[in-house]
Write a protein that holds these residues in place. Structure first.
Motif, PDB file in Angstrom:
ATOM      1  N   GLN A  42      23.448   4.132  16.744  1.00 36.88           N
ATOM      2  CA  GLN A  42      22.728   3.356  15.735  1.00 36.88           C
ATOM      3  C   GLN A  42      21.674   2.511  16.454  1.00 36.88           C
ATOM      4  OE1 GLN A  42      23.549   3.855  12.393  1.00 36.88           O
ATOM      5  NE2 GLN A  42      24.847   5.417  13.336  1.00 36.88           N
ATOM      6  N   GLY A  43      20.661   2.088  15.719  1.00 40.13           N
ATOM      7  CA  GLY A  43      19.652   1.204  16.318  1.00 40.13           C
ATOM      8  C   GLY A  43      18.659   1.949  17.190  1.00 40.13           C
ATOM      9  N   ILE A  44      18.222   3.130  16.733  1.00 41.73           N
ATOM     10  CA  ILE A  44      17.182   3.875  17.461  1.00 41.73           C
ATOM     11  C   ILE A  44      15.840   3.590  16.790  1.00 41.73           C
ATOM     12  CG2 ILE A  44      16.336   6.176  18.076  1.00 41.73           C
ATOM     13  CD1 ILE A  44      19.234   7.122  18.134  1.00 41.73           C
ATOM     14  N   ASP A  45      14.896   3.062  17.566  1.00 41.95           N
ATOM     15  CA  ASP A  45      13.577   2.706  17.028  1.00 41.95           C
ATOM     16  C   ASP A  45      12.624   3.893  17.189  1.00 41.95           C
ATOM     17  OD1 ASP A  45      11.075   0.196  17.983  1.00 41.95           O
ATOM     18  OD2 ASP A  45      11.175   1.608  16.309  1.00 41.95           O
ATOM     19  N   VAL A  94      14.278  10.888  17.717  1.00 38.81           N
ATOM     20  CA  VAL A  94      13.952  10.396  19.059  1.00 38.81           C
ATOM     21  C   VAL A  94      13.423   8.968  18.958  1.00 38.81           C
ATOM     22  CG1 VAL A  94      12.306  10.714  20.959  1.00 38.81           C
ATOM     23  CG2 VAL A  94      13.430  12.693  19.942  1.00 38.81           C
ATOM     24  N   GLY A  95      13.890   8.062  19.832  1.00 39.22           N
ATOM     25  CA  GLY A  95      13.363   6.700  19.805  1.00 39.22           C
ATOM     26  C   GLY A  95      14.032   5.803  20.829  1.00 39.22           C
ATOM     27  N   MET A  96      13.577   4.551  20.859  1.00 42.90           N
ATOM     28  CA  MET A  96      14.095   3.590  21.824  1.00 42.90           C
ATOM     29  C   MET A  96      15.471   3.104  21.379  1.00 42.90           C
ATOM     30  SD  MET A  96      13.116   2.495  24.621  1.00 42.90           S
ATOM     31  CE  MET A  96      11.469   3.126  24.384  1.00 42.90           C
ATOM     32  N   ARG A 124      16.513   2.876  26.974  1.00 43.76           N
ATOM     33  CA  ARG A 124      15.880   4.177  27.226  1.00 43.76           C
ATOM     34  C   ARG A 124      15.469   4.832  25.912  1.00 43.76           C
ATOM     35  NH1 ARG A 124      16.982   7.248  32.239  1.00 43.76           N
ATOM     36  NH2 ARG A 124      17.171   5.629  33.796  1.00 43.76           N
ATOM     37  N   CYS A 125      14.552   5.772  26.023  1.00 41.25           N
ATOM     38  CA  CYS A 125      14.168   6.564  24.857  1.00 41.25           C
ATOM     39  C   CYS A 125      15.206   7.682  24.733  1.00 41.25           C
ATOM     40  CB  CYS A 125      12.770   7.139  25.062  1.00 41.25           C
ATOM     41  SG  CYS A 125      12.259   8.195  23.709  1.00 41.25           S
ATOM     42  N   GLY A 172      18.711  10.299  27.810  1.00 43.62           N
ATOM     43  CA  GLY A 172      17.986   9.024  27.822  1.00 43.62           C
ATOM     44  C   GLY A 172      16.844   9.075  28.817  1.00 43.62           C
ATOM     45  N   ARG A 173      15.618   8.936  28.325  1.00 41.94           N
ATOM     46  CA  ARG A 173      14.417   8.994  29.174  1.00 41.94           C
ATOM     47  C   ARG A 173      14.020   7.574  29.559  1.00 41.94           C
ATOM     48  NH1 ARG A 173       9.973   9.029  31.857  1.00 41.94           N
ATOM     49  NH2 ARG A 173       8.429  10.692  31.674  1.00 41.94           N
TER      50      ARG A 173
END
Ligand SMILES: [Zn+2]
Length: 324
Positions: free
Chosen positions: A136-139, A160-162, A172-173, A189-190
């Protein structure tokens, strides 16, 4: 400005005929490894008896309609190549048809709807167990994605997100990885501030068991899939309108080979333009060529697909694809 003759040759030789059919929303059925057939889409087709008279050879990039009245309305010609097809569909001359193809596929982003294929073999069972939770909490609107040329709609679609939470992916992204049946099996995680390692994966994760984005690519119904190295390459090629899967590196496993051959009829290799990418493309081509047709795109030296715009990707696909 009129197109030089060489560009017409290049369009005929390089532009997949199924892209052009998809542009017109023409849906055909497979009749063999390289052939499709179905209802004739041409405006010259008036016969109510000849309903399945139109056929296409994907490897030779030619079409034909065998209805006598349709042939007569086309001055006795049974079929032709992609430029003839557009000239018939648009009721224009060959030069104008070539210009239109150039405009649609040569110089800007295109989103051809896929050609449906009904006869599909079922996939082997997934090797990774489902993850059992979602982060949860992916920007998905983070500026990093915009920097990488990822559209907000693409980020939302891929999830995909932060990542704002804690744990080994904090800050990480994150990229959700699904198996061919769309079951979430891991997150990658990028790093976004240049920290090492560039990518983090769960310790039990095996890249060699999966192809990133295979679930989405196979559900487009496309017969041809583009193979890239990285996640962001896949996002960019998806944005350019193509079915795409990523190896998540340059290694190519037996399992990945099986996944490609069981879901697609043809592959286009679009690996990075560096030494490891070119070497990997050679090895993959050697391994796949005996099982299915393989095309390769010649990326300029040290260029990666994730650095390119949709228009640049489509330009390279049309102009530099060679069949191996
Ligand atoms: Zn016809």
């Amino acid at each position: 400005m009129p197109l030089p003759q060489a560009d017409f040759q290049s369009l005929k030789q390089r532009l997949p005929i199924d892209w052009v059919l998809a542009h017109y929303g023409v849906k055909l059925r497979p009749a063999g490894p390289h052939t499709l057939y179905g209802a004739c889409p041409l405006p010259t087709h008036t016969s109510r008896q000849s309903r399945e008279s139109f056929s296409v050879n994907l490897s030779r990039r030619v079409w034909a309609c065998h209805s006598a009245s349709c042939i007569a309305a086309r001055d006795g010609r049974i079929g032709g190549h992609v430029i003839d097809l557009v000239a018939m569909m648009e009721r224009c001359g060959l030069r104008q048809a070539g210009m239109r193809l150039q405009d649609w596929f040569g110089g800007r982003a295109t989103h051809p709807p896929p050609v449906k294929e009904s006869a599909r073999t079922s996939a082997p069972t997934a090797c990774h167990p489902p993850l059992g939770f979602t982060l949860q909490g992916i920007d998905t609107c983070h500026p990093y994605l915009e920097q990488r040329g990822i559209f907000p709609a693409t980020a939302r679609l891929f999830g995909v997100g932060m990542y704002r939470g804690n744990g080994f992916l904090a800050g990480r992204c994150v990229i959700p990885i699904r198996d061919e049946n769309s079951r979430l099996v891991a997150y990658a995680g990028r790093a976004v501030h240049g920290e090492a390692p560039k990518y983090r994966f769960p310790s039990a994760f095996r890249k060699s068991h999966l192809l990133f984005n295979l679930d989405r690519a196979r559900h487009t119904g496309a017969r041809n899939v583009i193979v890239v190295e990285g996640f962001f390459d896949a996002l960019k090629v998806h944005q350019a309108g193509h079915a795409v899967v990523a190896l998540m590196g340059t290694s190519f496993s037996q399992r990945q080979s099986e996944l490609l051959t069981s879901h697609f009829a043809r592959v286009t290799l679009l690996l990075d333009g560096d030494q490891p990418g070119r070497r990997a493309a050679e090895i993959i081509a050697q391994s796949l060529r005996l099982k299915m047709p393989v095309d390769k795109v010649a990326l300029p030296k040290d260029v990666q697909p994730d650095q390119l715009s949709s228009a640049e990707i489509n330009f390279l696909l049309v102009r530099t694809t060679v069949t191996l």
